[in-house]
Design a protein around this motif. Structure first.
Motif, PDB file in Angstrom:
ATOM      1  N   PHE A  33      -0.135   8.236   7.749  1.00  0.00           N
ATOM      2  CA  PHE A  33      -1.251   8.293   6.806  1.00  0.00           C
ATOM      3  C   PHE A  33      -2.491   8.881   7.477  1.00  0.00           C
ATOM      4  CE2 PHE A  33       1.511   5.040   5.078  1.00  0.00           C
ATOM      5  CZ  PHE A  33       1.493   5.302   3.720  1.00  0.00           C
ATOM      6  N   THR A  34      -3.198   9.745   6.753  1.00  0.00           N
ATOM      7  CA  THR A  34      -4.464  10.299   7.251  1.00  0.00           C
ATOM      8  C   THR A  34      -5.653   9.732   6.486  1.00  0.00           C
ATOM      9  OG1 THR A  34      -4.262  12.222   5.797  1.00  0.00           O
ATOM     10  CG2 THR A  34      -3.393  12.445   8.046  1.00  0.00           C
ATOM     11  N   ALA A  35      -5.392   9.071   5.380  1.00  0.00           N
ATOM     12  CA  ALA A  35      -6.420   8.383   4.590  1.00  0.00           C
ATOM     13  C   ALA A  35      -5.795   7.103   4.050  1.00  0.00           C
ATOM     14  CB  ALA A  35      -6.902   9.256   3.439  1.00  0.00           C
ATOM     15  N   LEU A  36      -6.625   6.087   3.887  1.00  0.00           N
ATOM     16  CA  LEU A  36      -6.135   4.868   3.256  1.00  0.00           C
ATOM     17  C   LEU A  36      -5.890   5.190   1.787  1.00  0.00           C
ATOM     18  CD1 LEU A  36      -5.579   1.916   4.072  1.00  0.00           C
ATOM     19  CD2 LEU A  36      -7.830   1.356   3.151  1.00  0.00           C
ATOM     20  N   PRO A  37      -4.677   4.977   1.286  1.00  0.00           N
ATOM     21  CA  PRO A  37      -4.346   5.371  -0.090  1.00  0.00           C
ATOM     22  C   PRO A  37      -5.228   4.692  -1.144  1.00  0.00           C
ATOM     23  CG  PRO A  37      -2.355   4.878   1.148  1.00  0.00           C
ATOM     24  CD  PRO A  37      -3.512   4.422   1.980  1.00  0.00           C
ATOM     25  N   THR A  38      -5.763   5.494  -2.045  1.00  0.00           N
ATOM     26  CA  THR A  38      -6.642   4.962  -3.091  1.00  0.00           C
ATOM     27  C   THR A  38      -5.888   4.055  -4.059  1.00  0.00           C
ATOM     28  OG1 THR A  38      -6.337   6.954  -4.422  1.00  0.00           O
ATOM     29  CG2 THR A  38      -8.276   6.880  -2.993  1.00  0.00           C
ATOM     30  N   VAL A  39      -4.590   4.227  -4.183  1.00  0.00           N
ATOM     31  CA  VAL A  39      -3.803   3.398  -5.095  1.00  0.00           C
ATOM     32  C   VAL A  39      -3.870   1.919  -4.712  1.00  0.00           C
ATOM     33  CG1 VAL A  39      -1.575   3.630  -3.881  1.00  0.00           C
ATOM     34  CG2 VAL A  39      -1.610   3.306  -6.357  1.00  0.00           C
ATOM     35  N   LEU A  40      -4.170   1.606  -3.459  1.00  0.00           N
ATOM     36  CA  LEU A  40      -4.285   0.209  -3.036  1.00  0.00           C
ATOM     37  C   LEU A  40      -5.369  -0.516  -3.822  1.00  0.00           C
ATOM     38  CD1 LEU A  40      -4.015   0.666   0.835  1.00  0.00           C
ATOM     39  CD2 LEU A  40      -2.224  -0.123  -0.728  1.00  0.00           C
ATOM     40  N   GLY A  41      -6.428   0.197  -4.151  1.00  0.00           N
ATOM     41  CA  GLY A  41      -7.528  -0.388  -4.902  1.00  0.00           C
ATOM     42  C   GLY A  41      -7.158  -0.792  -6.312  1.00  0.00           C
ATOM     43  N   ARG A  55      -8.322   8.942   9.059  1.00  0.00           N
ATOM     44  CA  ARG A  55      -9.671   9.404   9.352  1.00  0.00           C
ATOM     45  C   ARG A  55     -10.642   9.012   8.240  1.00  0.00           C
ATOM     46  NH1 ARG A  55      -6.296  13.206  11.091  1.00  0.00           N
ATOM     47  NH2 ARG A  55      -6.296  14.661   9.374  1.00  0.00           N
ATOM     48  N   HIS A  56     -10.096   8.721   7.053  1.00  0.00           N
ATOM     49  CA  HIS A  56     -10.939   8.499   5.879  1.00  0.00           C
ATOM     50  C   HIS A  56     -10.501   7.232   5.145  1.00  0.00           C
ATOM     51  CE1 HIS A  56     -13.478   9.403   2.508  1.00  0.00           C
ATOM     52  NE2 HIS A  56     -12.458   9.519   1.677  1.00  0.00           N
ATOM     53  N   VAL A  57     -11.489   6.406   4.796  1.00  0.00           N
ATOM     54  CA  VAL A  57     -11.250   5.189   4.021  1.00  0.00           C
ATOM     55  C   VAL A  57     -12.068   5.305   2.744  1.00  0.00           C
ATOM     56  CG1 VAL A  57     -11.400   2.675   3.969  1.00  0.00           C
ATOM     57  CG2 VAL A  57     -10.877   3.846   6.124  1.00  0.00           C
ATOM     58  N   PRO A  58     -11.457   5.790   1.658  1.00  0.00           N
ATOM     59  CA  PRO A  58     -12.195   5.903   0.396  1.00  0.00           C
ATOM     60  C   PRO A  58     -12.562   4.526  -0.165  1.00  0.00           C
ATOM     61  CG  PRO A  58     -10.106   7.111   0.319  1.00  0.00           C
ATOM     62  CD  PRO A  58     -10.088   6.267   1.545  1.00  0.00           C
ATOM     63  N   ALA A  59     -13.716   4.431  -0.765  1.00  0.00           N
ATOM     64  CA  ALA A  59     -14.139   3.171  -1.382  1.00  0.00           C
ATOM     65  C   ALA A  59     -13.118   2.714  -2.420  1.00  0.00           C
ATOM     66  CB  ALA A  59     -15.516   3.338  -2.019  1.00  0.00           C
ATOM     67  N   GLU A  60     -12.505   3.652  -3.121  1.00  0.00           N
ATOM     68  CA  GLU A  60     -11.526   3.334  -4.175  1.00  0.00           C
ATOM     69  C   GLU A  60     -10.264   2.670  -3.618  1.00  0.00           C
ATOM     70  OE1 GLU A  60     -14.235   6.439  -4.923  1.00  0.00           O
ATOM     71  OE2 GLU A  60     -12.511   6.623  -3.600  1.00  0.00           O
ATOM     72  N   SER A  61     -10.048   2.741  -2.313  1.00  0.00           N
ATOM     73  CA  SER A  61      -8.842   2.168  -1.720  1.00  0.00           C
ATOM     74  C   SER A  61      -8.966   0.668  -1.453  1.00  0.00           C
ATOM     75  CB  SER A  61      -8.495   2.889  -0.416  1.00  0.00           C
ATOM     76  OG  SER A  61      -9.489   2.650   0.570  1.00  0.00           O
ATOM     77  N   LEU A  62     -10.148   0.110  -1.666  1.00  0.00           N
ATOM     78  CA  LEU A  62     -10.384  -1.298  -1.355  1.00  0.00           C
ATOM     79  C   LEU A  62     -10.058  -2.191  -2.552  1.00  0.00           C
ATOM     80  CD1 LEU A  62     -13.806  -0.818   0.454  1.00  0.00           C
ATOM     81  CD2 LEU A  62     -11.527  -0.994   1.513  1.00  0.00           C
ATOM     82  N   PRO A  63      -9.019  -3.025  -2.450  1.00  0.00           N
ATOM     83  CA  PRO A  63      -8.673  -3.934  -3.548  1.00  0.00           C
ATOM     84  C   PRO A  63      -9.765  -4.980  -3.774  1.00  0.00           C
ATOM     85  CG  PRO A  63      -6.896  -3.803  -1.918  1.00  0.00           C
ATOM     86  CD  PRO A  63      -8.088  -3.133  -1.327  1.00  0.00           C
ATOM     87  N   THR A  64      -9.936  -5.398  -5.003  1.00  0.00           N
ATOM     88  CA  THR A  64     -10.991  -6.369  -5.322  1.00  0.00           C
ATOM     89  C   THR A  64     -10.738  -7.735  -4.682  1.00  0.00           C
ATOM     90  OG1 THR A  64      -9.880  -6.967  -7.375  1.00  0.00           O
ATOM     91  CG2 THR A  64     -11.588  -5.272  -7.508  1.00  0.00           C
ATOM     92  N   GLN A  65      -9.486  -8.092  -4.435  1.00  0.00           N
ATOM     93  CA  GLN A  65      -9.148  -9.391  -3.847  1.00  0.00           C
ATOM     94  C   GLN A  65      -9.021  -9.339  -2.322  1.00  0.00           C
ATOM     95  OE1 GLN A  65      -8.994 -12.248  -5.706  1.00  0.00           O
ATOM     96  NE2 GLN A  65      -9.709 -10.894  -7.321  1.00  0.00           N
TER      97      GLN A  65
END
Length: 182
Positions: A87-95, A111-121
């Motif tokens: 993986f080169t970015a944290l997958p956004t689907v996790l969010g 290299r990249h952690v999109p805000a959208e990849s962060l689950p609410t829980q």
């Protein structure tokens, strides 16, 4: 469970890896934890047959570089480990995974952690041994977060990250014991 020869009171728990053949044949129906390391280059669609029971998904030690857009079909998924992949970015689907609490993507090439990849829980985020230079400020909005471990990888925005994670006075889910290992 077995005892260690030098430490008889210590219990050793062995976690058996599952095989792709077991998954495909239906032998794993109803399991709550799947450990699958088979040099996978693609996410096995057969995992979705476990959607009604799967809570822990361990895909460590494969060659994956993405997760499917329909991962939220695993509606009971609470923990995902995808360490030692590509993986080169944290997958956004996790969010989009509503029950997901623990995310472990150690030793990838992230290299990249999109805000959208962060689950609410989200409670635990483990990203050590990657190439991350910053985490999104939105991580401070993860009210249940107890531990974020990026292993000293990021060099800027550390102050903002720590400030964003300070507990709010009235939120019972925020803890003073949040770890920021930067």
């Amino acid at each position: 469970m077995a005892a260690h020869a030098d430490y008889p009171s210590t219990k050793i728990i062995y976690i058996a890896m599952h095989t792709l053949e077991q998954l495909r044949s239906g032998q794993l129906a109803g399991i709550t934890r799947l450990d699958l390391s088979a040099d996978l280059k693609e996410f096995p669609r057969e995992i979705f047959a476990l959607a009604d029971s799967l809570e822990i998904l361990n895909l460590t030690g494969n060659q994956l570089d993405s997760l499917p857009d329909d991962l939220p079909r695993l509606s009971k998924l609470k923990i995902i480990f995808c360490s030692e992949n590509q993986f080169t970015a944290l997958p956004t689907v996790l969010g989009q995974c509503e029950q997901l609490e623990m995310v472990g993507f150690k030793a990838n090439q992230i290299r990249h952690v999109p805000a959208e990849s962060l689950p609410t829980q989200l409670r635990w985020l483990i990203l050590t041994d990657n190439q991350i230079t910053q985490l999104p400020a939105q991580i401070g909005q993860c009210a249940r977060l107890k531990k974020a471990d990026a292993g000293g990888q990021f060099t800027n925005r550390v102050t903002q990250f720590i400030s964003a994670m300070r507990p709010s006075g009235t939120d019972p889910h925020r803890r003073e014991s949040i770890y920021c290992l930067a």
